[in-house]
Scaffold this motif. Structure first.
Motif, PDB file in Angstrom:
ATOM      1  N   VAL A  60       0.881  -1.173   0.000  1.00 40.91           N
ATOM      2  CA  VAL A  60       0.000   0.000   0.000  1.00 40.91           C
ATOM      3  C   VAL A  60       0.925   1.232   0.000  1.00 40.91           C
ATOM      4  O   VAL A  60       1.410   1.619  -1.050  1.00 40.91           O
ATOM      5  CB  VAL A  60      -0.986  -0.044   1.192  1.00 40.91           C
ATOM      6  CG1 VAL A  60      -1.979   1.107   1.122  1.00 40.91           C
ATOM      7  CG2 VAL A  60      -1.744  -1.365   1.201  1.00 40.91           C
ATOM      8  N   THR A  61       1.197   1.791   1.172  1.00 39.90           N
ATOM      9  CA  THR A  61       2.126   2.932   1.172  1.00 39.90           C
ATOM     10  C   THR A  61       3.311   2.687   2.104  1.00 39.90           C
ATOM     11  O   THR A  61       4.031   3.617   2.450  1.00 39.90           O
ATOM     12  CB  THR A  61       1.409   4.228   1.637  1.00 39.90           C
ATOM     13  OG1 THR A  61       0.896   3.986   2.962  1.00 39.90           O
ATOM     14  CG2 THR A  61       0.295   4.618   0.706  1.00 39.90           C
ATOM     15  N   GLY A  62       3.498   1.436   2.521  1.00 40.68           N
ATOM     16  CA  GLY A  62       4.508   1.143   3.551  1.00 40.68           C
ATOM     17  C   GLY A  62       5.918   0.969   3.042  1.00 40.68           C
ATOM     18  O   GLY A  62       6.833   0.783   3.843  1.00 40.68           O
ATOM     19  N   THR A  63       6.135   0.991   1.737  1.00 46.99           N
ATOM     20  CA  THR A  63       7.509   0.824   1.243  1.00 46.99           C
ATOM     21  C   THR A  63       8.236   2.161   1.239  1.00 46.99           C
ATOM     22  O   THR A  63       7.737   3.150   0.699  1.00 46.99           O
ATOM     23  CB  THR A  63       7.518   0.216  -0.176  1.00 46.99           C
ATOM     24  OG1 THR A  63       6.966  -1.099  -0.111  1.00 46.99           O
ATOM     25  CG2 THR A  63       8.939   0.117  -0.719  1.00 46.99           C
ATOM     26  N   GLN A  64       9.410   2.188   1.884  1.00 52.23           N
ATOM     27  CA  GLN A  64      10.250   3.388   1.945  1.00 52.23           C
ATOM     28  C   GLN A  64      11.563   3.080   1.232  1.00 52.23           C
ATOM     29  O   GLN A  64      11.929   1.906   1.078  1.00 52.23           O
ATOM     30  CB  GLN A  64      10.571   3.720   3.415  1.00 52.23           C
ATOM     31  CG  GLN A  64       9.372   3.832   4.320  1.00 52.23           C
ATOM     32  CD  GLN A  64       8.653   5.148   4.164  1.00 52.23           C
ATOM     33  OE1 GLN A  64       9.083   6.001   3.392  1.00 52.23           O
ATOM     34  NE2 GLN A  64       7.542   5.303   4.865  1.00 52.23           N
ATOM     35  N   PRO A  65      12.314   4.109   0.842  1.00 47.19           N
ATOM     36  CA  PRO A  65      13.618   3.853   0.211  1.00 47.19           C
ATOM     37  C   PRO A  65      14.521   2.946   1.062  1.00 47.19           C
ATOM     38  O   PRO A  65      15.327   2.188   0.527  1.00 47.19           O
ATOM     39  CB  PRO A  65      14.224   5.253   0.072  1.00 47.19           C
ATOM     40  CG  PRO A  65      13.051   6.168   0.041  1.00 47.19           C
ATOM     41  CD  PRO A  65      11.978   5.532   0.884  1.00 47.19           C
ATOM     42  N   VAL A  66      14.357   3.028   2.387  1.00 46.92           N
ATOM     43  CA  VAL A  66      15.223   2.222   3.255  1.00 46.92           C
ATOM     44  C   VAL A  66      14.980   0.712   3.057  1.00 46.92           C
ATOM     45  O   VAL A  66      15.877  -0.102   3.253  1.00 46.92           O
ATOM     46  CB  VAL A  66      15.045   2.652   4.742  1.00 46.92           C
ATOM     47  CG1 VAL A  66      13.693   2.220   5.286  1.00 46.92           C
ATOM     48  CG2 VAL A  66      16.173   2.153   5.605  1.00 46.92           C
ATOM     49  N   HIS A  67      13.781   0.342   2.617  1.00 47.30           N
ATOM     50  CA  HIS A  67      13.517  -1.080   2.339  1.00 47.30           C
ATOM     51  C   HIS A  67      14.304  -1.531   1.107  1.00 47.30           C
ATOM     52  O   HIS A  67      14.881  -2.617   1.092  1.00 47.30           O
ATOM     53  CB  HIS A  67      12.016  -1.321   2.141  1.00 47.30           C
ATOM     54  CG  HIS A  67      11.219  -1.092   3.387  1.00 47.30           C
ATOM     55  ND1 HIS A  67      10.264  -0.096   3.499  1.00 47.30           N
ATOM     56  CD2 HIS A  67      11.247  -1.714   4.591  1.00 47.30           C
ATOM     57  CE1 HIS A  67       9.747  -0.125   4.716  1.00 47.30           C
ATOM     58  NE2 HIS A  67      10.315  -1.094   5.397  1.00 47.30           N
ATOM     59  N   ALA A  68      14.330  -0.673   0.094  1.00 49.31           N
ATOM     60  CA  ALA A  68      15.097  -1.010  -1.118  1.00 49.31           C
ATOM     61  C   ALA A  68      16.584  -1.077  -0.787  1.00 49.31           C
ATOM     62  O   ALA A  68      17.309  -1.959  -1.272  1.00 49.31           O
ATOM     63  CB  ALA A  68      14.834   0.037  -2.197  1.00 49.31           C
ATOM     64  N   GLU A  69      17.030  -0.149   0.078  1.00 50.95           N
ATOM     65  CA  GLU A  69      18.444  -0.152   0.481  1.00 50.95           C
ATOM     66  C   GLU A  69      18.784  -1.471   1.191  1.00 50.95           C
ATOM     67  O   GLU A  69      19.787  -2.118   0.889  1.00 50.95           O
ATOM     68  CB  GLU A  69      18.687   1.035   1.427  1.00 50.95           C
ATOM     69  CG  GLU A  69      20.100   1.143   1.950  1.00 50.95           C
ATOM     70  CD  GLU A  69      20.209   2.131   3.124  1.00 50.95           C
ATOM     71  OE1 GLU A  69      19.389   3.061   3.215  1.00 50.95           O
ATOM     72  OE2 GLU A  69      21.116   1.932   3.955  1.00 50.95           O
ATOM     73  N   LEU A  70      17.925  -1.873   2.113  1.00 47.34           N
ATOM     74  CA  LEU A  70      18.161  -3.127   2.842  1.00 47.34           C
ATOM     75  C   LEU A  70      18.198  -4.313   1.872  1.00 47.34           C
ATOM     76  O   LEU A  70      19.096  -5.169   1.956  1.00 47.34           O
ATOM     77  CB  LEU A  70      17.051  -3.339   3.882  1.00 47.34           C
ATOM     78  CG  LEU A  70      16.981  -4.747   4.491  1.00 47.34           C
ATOM     79  CD1 LEU A  70      18.246  -5.069   5.286  1.00 47.34           C
ATOM     80  CD2 LEU A  70      15.742  -4.896   5.380  1.00 47.34           C
ATOM     81  N   GLU A  71      17.238  -4.369   0.971  1.00 46.91           N
ATOM     82  CA  GLU A  71      17.169  -5.524   0.059  1.00 46.91           C
ATOM     83  C   GLU A  71      18.415  -5.578  -0.827  1.00 46.91           C
ATOM     84  O   GLU A  71      18.961  -6.660  -1.080  1.00 46.91           O
ATOM     85  CB  GLU A  71      15.851  -5.468  -0.733  1.00 46.91           C
ATOM     86  CG  GLU A  71      14.663  -5.793   0.184  1.00 46.91           C
ATOM     87  CD  GLU A  71      13.284  -5.455  -0.371  1.00 46.91           C
ATOM     88  OE1 GLU A  71      13.198  -4.956  -1.514  1.00 46.91           O
ATOM     89  OE2 GLU A  71      12.290  -5.693   0.344  1.00 46.91           O
ATOM     90  N   ALA A  72      18.899  -4.404  -1.247  1.00 45.63           N
ATOM     91  CA  ALA A  72      20.122  -4.381  -2.070  1.00 45.63           C
ATOM     92  C   ALA A  72      21.329  -4.859  -1.261  1.00 45.63           C
ATOM     93  O   ALA A  72      22.168  -5.627  -1.751  1.00 45.63           O
ATOM     94  CB  ALA A  72      20.364  -2.972  -2.599  1.00 45.63           C
ATOM     95  N   GLU A  73      21.413  -4.434   0.004  1.00 48.73           N
ATOM     96  CA  GLU A  73      22.556  -4.850   0.835  1.00 48.73           C
ATOM     97  C   GLU A  73      22.505  -6.351   1.123  1.00 48.73           C
ATOM     98  O   GLU A  73      23.532  -7.022   1.161  1.00 48.73           O
ATOM     99  CB  GLU A  73      22.594  -4.062   2.159  1.00 48.73           C
ATOM    100  CG  GLU A  73      22.914  -2.591   2.019  1.00 48.73           C
ATOM    101  CD  GLU A  73      24.287  -2.309   1.381  1.00 48.73           C
ATOM    102  OE1 GLU A  73      25.132  -3.226   1.314  1.00 48.73           O
ATOM    103  OE2 GLU A  73      24.491  -1.179   0.925  1.00 48.73           O
ATOM    104  N   LEU A  74      21.304  -6.879   1.342  1.00 48.56           N
ATOM    105  CA  LEU A  74      21.176  -8.322   1.580  1.00 48.56           C
ATOM    106  C   LEU A  74      21.652  -9.095   0.354  1.00 48.56           C
ATOM    107  O   LEU A  74      22.328 -10.127   0.473  1.00 48.56           O
ATOM    108  CB  LEU A  74      19.721  -8.677   1.901  1.00 48.56           C
ATOM    109  CG  LEU A  74      19.246  -8.376   3.330  1.00 48.56           C
ATOM    110  CD1 LEU A  74      17.715  -8.456   3.412  1.00 48.56           C
ATOM    111  CD2 LEU A  74      19.883  -9.336   4.335  1.00 48.56           C
ATOM    112  N   CYS A  75      21.287  -8.606  -0.836  1.00 50.26           N
ATOM    113  CA  CYS A  75      21.727  -9.265  -2.076  1.00 50.26           C
ATOM    114  C   CYS A  75      23.240  -9.208  -2.204  1.00 50.26           C
ATOM    115  O   CYS A  75      23.887 -10.203  -2.546  1.00 50.26           O
ATOM    116  CB  CYS A  75      21.083  -8.601  -3.294  1.00 50.26           C
ATOM    117  SG  CYS A  75      19.324  -8.934  -3.412  1.00 50.26           S
ATOM    118  N   ARG A  76      23.803  -8.033  -1.910  1.00 45.33           N
ATOM    119  CA  ARG A  76      25.266  -7.888  -2.022  1.00 45.33           C
ATOM    120  C   ARG A  76      25.968  -8.845  -1.071  1.00 45.33           C
ATOM    121  O   ARG A  76      26.960  -9.479  -1.416  1.00 45.33           O
ATOM    122  CB  ARG A  76      25.687  -6.448  -1.689  1.00 45.33           C
ATOM    123  CG  ARG A  76      26.009  -5.628  -2.947  1.00 45.33           C
ATOM    124  CD  ARG A  76      26.734  -4.333  -2.607  1.00 45.33           C
ATOM    125  NE  ARG A  76      25.842  -3.338  -2.051  1.00 45.33           N
ATOM    126  CZ  ARG A  76      25.015  -2.583  -2.780  1.00 45.33           C
ATOM    127  NH1 ARG A  76      24.991  -2.707  -4.087  1.00 45.33           N
ATOM    128  NH2 ARG A  76      24.231  -1.705  -2.207  1.00 45.33           N
TER     129      ARG A  76
END
Ligand SMILES: Cc1ncc(COP(=O)(O)O)c(C=O)c1O
Length: 409
Positions: free
Chosen positions: A83-99
Motif C-alpha cells: 500500500v504505502t509502507g515501502t520506503q527507500p530504506v527497504h530497497a536499500e536493505l534488500e540491495a545490501e542483503l543481495c550484495r
C-alpha cells in the motif's frame, strides 16, 4: 470456575511438573559496558543465551543508522509494503542483503517467522509436495502446514531418504526445506548434496539461513560458501534479528520469486512493512559483515573454546549445545548459572527434537576469549557435578567479567 479457566490452571500445573515453564523476565545483559570497564555494569549478566552473534545490536553504527532512519521515515512503516509502507530504506536493505549473500533479489518481511510462513504458503498448495528435515524450525513447520501442500518429513540429515521421497512423488512440483545451520543442535546441512538431489528431481530448495548469515562463509552464509548463491533452484530465507542485530526477515532468490511473493505471500501483503529503523540497522549490519570477515571468525573461535571446555563436539555455528538429560536438571542448572552471573539458554521438550534437554551456549564475536573460557568452565563444572551427583559448585563470574573488561573487543 469456567471450563477454560479450569483448563488453563491444569495446563499450568502440568508445565510446572514437567519443568517446562517459560517466562518473559527482563534481564540485565549489557555485557559490552562491563567489557568496556563500566563499573556500574558489574551486576550485569554475561549473556551466552542471545542470538546477537556478532554483538551488532549494540553497535553504535547500527544505532546511528536506525536513528537516522527514524528521522527520515518515522518510527513505523504505517502500512503494508504493497500500500504505502515501502520506503527507500527497504530497497536499500534488500540491495545490501543481495550484495552480502550473492542473491539476485530480496524481499524484506517484518520477521524471519513471517518470511518462512510467506515463502512456504506462496510456493505451496495441492500441486506442490513440501519435503522438510525433521529438525526444521517451528516457523518452517507452520509454513508447510498453512500451505495446504502435502508434507513429508525426512529423518534429520538423511539425504538418501530425501532422494527416495522426491523420486516417488506424484505432485508436479516439490519444495525441499532445510536449515543451513540447525537452530537447536547447531549442526550444518550438506547443502551441496541436498542441492544436487533437488536438481536431479527438478525441485526447489529453500534454505533457512537464520543461523548461517553472519557466521558461515565469512559471514555471507552457508549457501554462498557452498557455491550455490544465484543457483536458480536454491532460494533462502533469513532473519535480521540474530547476527544482523536488528529485527525482521527476508526471502532471497531470483527476481521471479520476489515478484511472486509480493503478489501472493499473505504474511507480506497483510502485514505492516518492516519498521524503517530495523531496516536501516540491518542494512548497516550487512555492510559491516561484508567488509569484515574477522567477525565471523571470532564467533567460530569462541565457539571452539566453548566446545573444548565443555567437552563436546564443536557445532557448525555460534550455538553450542551441552546435553544435560532431564528437563528439570537443565532448568535448574540454567538458574544456578544465572545466579553465578552467566545467562545460558535451556532447551527442553518440545523444543528439542530428540527429547534430550540441553544447555544452549551462544558464542559471540564481541566477547573476549578469556571471558568465554571462564564462563564455559563454570558451565562444565556444574554439568560435571550434576553427572557425578556431587553438589553443584557455587561461584560467580567476577573473574571472567574482570578479564572481559581488559580483553574484550
Ligand atoms: C531457524 C530459524 N528460522 C526462523 C526464525 C524466526 O526468525 P525471527 O525471530 O526473525 O522471527 C528463527 C528464530 O527464532 C530460527 O531459529
Amino acid at each position: 470456575m469456567g471450563a477454560m479457566q479450569q483448563w488453563l490452571r491444569e495446563q499450568s500445573t502440568v508445565r510446572a511438573r514437567r519443568g517446562t515453564v517459560r517466562n518473559t523476565t527482563a534481564r540485565n545483559t549489557t555485557v559490552r559496558n562491563a567489557a568496556a570497564g563500566d563499573s556500574a555494569a558489574r551486576d550485569t549478566l554475561l549473556d551466552l543465551a542471545s542470538n546477537d552473534y556478532l554483538g551488532l545490536s549494540i553497535d553504535p553504527r547500527l544505532q546511528a543508522a536506525a536513528i537516522d532512519a527514524i528521522g527520515r521515515f518515522g518510527t513505523g512503516a504505517r502500512a503494508s509494503r504493497v500500500v504505502t509502507g515501502t520506503q527507500p530504506v527497504h530497497a536499500e536493505l534488500e540491495a545490501e542483503l543481495c550484495r552480502l549473500t550473492g542473491q539476485p533479489a530480496a524481499l524484506a518481511f517484518s520477521s524471519g517467522y513471517a518470511a518462512n510462513l510467506g515463502i512456504l504458503t506462496a510456493l505451496g498448495g495441492p500441486g506442490t509436495l513440501i519435503v522438510r528435515d525433521e529438525h526444521c524450525h517451528a516457523s518452517l513447520i507452520d509454513g508447510a502446514r498453512l500451505s495446504r501442500s502435502p508434507v513429508e518429513v525426512f529423518t534429520h540429515g538423511d539425504l538418501a531418504a530425501l532422494d527416495r521421497l522426491l523420486a516417488s512423488r506424484s505432485q508436479p512440483r516439490a519444495v525441499v526445506v532445510v536449515e543451513s545451520i540447525y537452530s537447536v543442535l547447531g549442526d550444518a546441512a550438506d547443502l551441496r548434496e541436498t542441492a544436487r538431489i533437488c536438481a536431479k528431481h527438478d525441485t526447489l530448495l529453500v534454505v533457512d539461513e537464520a543461523h548461517g548469515i553472519g557466521v558461515a562463509g565469512g559471514g555471507r552464509g552457508a549457501v554462498h560458501a557452498a557455491g550455490l548463491a544465484g543457483a536458480e533452484h536454491v532460494v533462502l530465507t533469513a532473519t535480521l534479528s540474530k547476527a544482523l542485530g536488528a529485527q525482521g526477515g527476508a526471502a532471497l532468490g531470483p527476481a521471479a520469486l520476489r515478484a511472486h511473493l509480493v503478489n501472493t505471500a499473505r504474511s507480506f501483503i497483510f502485514d505492516t512493512g518492516l519498521a524503517p529503523a530495523a531496516a536501516a540497522a540491518a542494512a548497516e549490519a550487512c555492510r559491516i559483515i561484508a567488509a569484515d570477515p574477522s567477525l565471523a571468525q571470532a564467533v567460530l573461535g569462541n565457539a571452539a573454546i566453548i566446545a573444548h571446555v565443555c567437552g563436546i563436539e564443536q557445532a557448525a555455528g555460534a550455538v553450542q549445545s551441552v546435553p544435560v538429560g532431564r528437563a528439570e536438571d537443565a532448568a535448574q542448572l540454567a538458574v544456578r548459572l544465572e545466579e553465578a552471573g552467566v545467562l545460558v539458554g535451556c532447551f527442553r521438550p518440545p523444543s528439542v527434537p530428540d527429547g534430550i534437554s540441553r544447555l544452549r551456549l551462544t558464542a559471540r564475536a564481541d566477547l573476549a576469549p578469556e571471558q568465554v573460557w571462564h564462563a564455559a568452565g563454570l558451565v562444565a563444572g556444574m554439568v560435571a557435578a550434576l553427572e557425578a551427583g556431587t553438589p553443584v559448585p557455587v561461584g560467580g563470574i567476577d573473574a571472567a567479567m574482570h578479564l572481559g573488561r581488559v580483553g574484550a573487543r
